[in-house]
Design an enzyme around this catalytic site. Structure first.
Site, PDB file in Angstrom:
ATOM      1  N   TYR A  96       0.839  -0.895   0.040  1.00 17.21           N
ATOM      2  CA  TYR A  96      -0.111  -0.350  -0.304  1.00 17.21           C
ATOM      3  C   TYR A  96       0.870   1.105   0.108  1.00 17.21           C
ATOM      4  CZ  TYR A  96      -2.998   3.874   1.769  1.00 17.21           C
ATOM      5  OH  TYR A  96      -3.978   4.840   1.845  1.00 17.21           O
ATOM      6  N   GLU A 152      -3.220   6.962  -4.099  1.00 18.14           N
ATOM      7  CA  GLU A 152      -3.748   6.360  -3.160  1.00 18.14           C
ATOM      8  C   GLU A 152      -3.161   5.211  -4.377  1.00 18.14           C
ATOM      9  OE1 GLU A 152      -6.063   4.439   0.430  1.00 18.14           O
ATOM     10  OE2 GLU A 152      -7.064   3.755  -1.841  1.00 18.14           O
TER      11      GLU A 152
END
Length: 387
Positions: free
Chosen positions: A109, A198
């Site tokens: 991530y 993101e």
């Protein structure tokens, strides 16, 4: 403003980030021609909606045979996906992204966002890719690395970049690619007025390539006027119709699921108004801030917006007149109430500039309007009135 995954990936490509090849389609008729641009034998179909959790709702499909694409697209197109972010009403799929499948070895991530508390750019990195980062932060906070960059610095330096990517435990080749990606995300934040970029997941493939497998971007609404290239990416199908209408009148409006409509000037006062409604046992139907200098026409538009919600059983107007004059607000309320034939209870609390003149206008209107002395009194009266 949010954009779709395929649009976010186009921006990433523009800035030189590693992204798989893909095509976006709006109907199954486009597949035969567009699919020629893809070279793999396996594909991933991704429903394009502004919500997470698509995979669990059937919005992500791995296709191992090109002949299966058309029937799977027809099955997914038009489907209503209900995820933890859509609410029970779900979102209808109106476009699908078809991407070359990747052989995933590991998932990570990585995100870059504006940290309002410190006025810095924050990078968040974790080895727990492909998961809900909020849950990871809650259950395993040590698995998340947060690095903050001063906006006045010339981007993240080598030491900061190493700190951001250290949690991934990359080899030297992967570190080189990841270092460039970190700089890319930072540039997108600054050069496109993004508030969030993101990558979840960021993956390592079985042939040791680093790829942005999924991407999400959010942009600052207040800066859209200087980013026409971003504004053209707006998908009105993904937005609440009432919120689209509100944006036309420069109103800050968010639809909620309660029964008491709120019209307030100032975000802080609006939040307090919503809180006190809940404190008295009911739920607000919306957040609506008419701003500090709303005109009569703007107030009329706000009033109509509230009444367009069929769940609204009563309205609470809470105005503290500073720049916003209470008599202007009162004129707007009277005009709007007469135009829509007001049929629900209305409680008004006015204080500040010209509040006496405002109350006089409301009293002379011959409308059934309850006046409140303070916010607590107003909340009690509207809750009692809708009973």
């Amino acid at each position: 403003m949010n954009i779709h995954e395929h649009q976010a990936k186009e921006i990433l490509k523009e800035f030189g980030a590693p992204v798989s090849n893909g095509i976006v389609i709006f109907s199954s008729d486009e597949i035969k021609e567009k699919i020629k641009k893809l070279k793999s034998k396996e594909f991933v179909l991704k429903a394009q909606i502004h919500a997470g959790g698509r995979g669990k709702a059937g919005g992500v499909k791995l296709i191992k045979n090109i002949e299966e694409i058309i029937p799977e697209v027809r099955n997914m197109m038009g489907k209503v996906l209900v995820t933890h972010q859509t609410g029970p009403q779900g979102k209808k799929v109106k476009r699908i992204y078809i991407e070359e499948a990747s052989q995933i070895l590991k998932e990570f991530y990585l995100s870059c966002l504006v940290d309002r508390e410190t006025s810095k750019i924050a990078f968040i990195s974790s080895k727990e890719g492909g998961m809900d980062i909020e849950r990871v932060a809650s259950e395993n906070p040590k698995k998340i690395q947060t690095t903050k960059i001063d906006i006045h610095e010339n981007g993240p330096n080598e030491q900061q970049i190493n700190e951001i990517i250290s949690i991934f435990e990359f080899d030297e080749t992967q570190k080189s690619v990841a270092s460039k990606l970190v700089k890319t995300l930072y540039r997108i934040i600054l050069e496109r007025d993004a508030s969030l970029v993101e990558i979840n997941p960021l993956i390592i493939t079985k042939d040791n390539k680093l790829i942005c497998l999924d991407a999400k971007m959010t942009f600052d609404d207040n800066a859209i006027f200087r980013r026409p290239e971003i504004l053209k990416l707006r998908d009105l199908n993904e937005e609440e119709p009432a919120e689209i209408e509100a944006s036309k009148h420069d109103l800050a409006y968010i639809k909620l699921n309660g029964s008491i409509g709120c019209m307030v000037n100032g975000a802080g006062l609006a939040m307090a108004t919503m809180d006190i409604i809940k404190l008295n046992g009911q739920e607000p139907a919306n957040f609506l801030d008419v701003g500090g200098g709303a005109s009569k026409e703007k107030v009329t538009a706000a009033f109509k917006l509230i009444l367009a919600d069929k769940n609204v059983k009563g309205i609470l107007i809470n105005i503290f007149g500073g720049i916003m004059r209470c008599d202007v607000l009162a004129q707007g309320v009277v005009e709007a109430a007469k135009q829509v034939n007001l049929a629900v209870p209305l409680v008004v609390r006015l204080a500040g500039t010209n509040f006496k003149e405002g109350k006089a206008i409301l009293e002379k209107s011959n409308l059934k309007i309850l006046s409140a002395s303070d916010l607590n009194d107003a909340a009690k009266k509207i809750v009692e009135a809708i009973k």
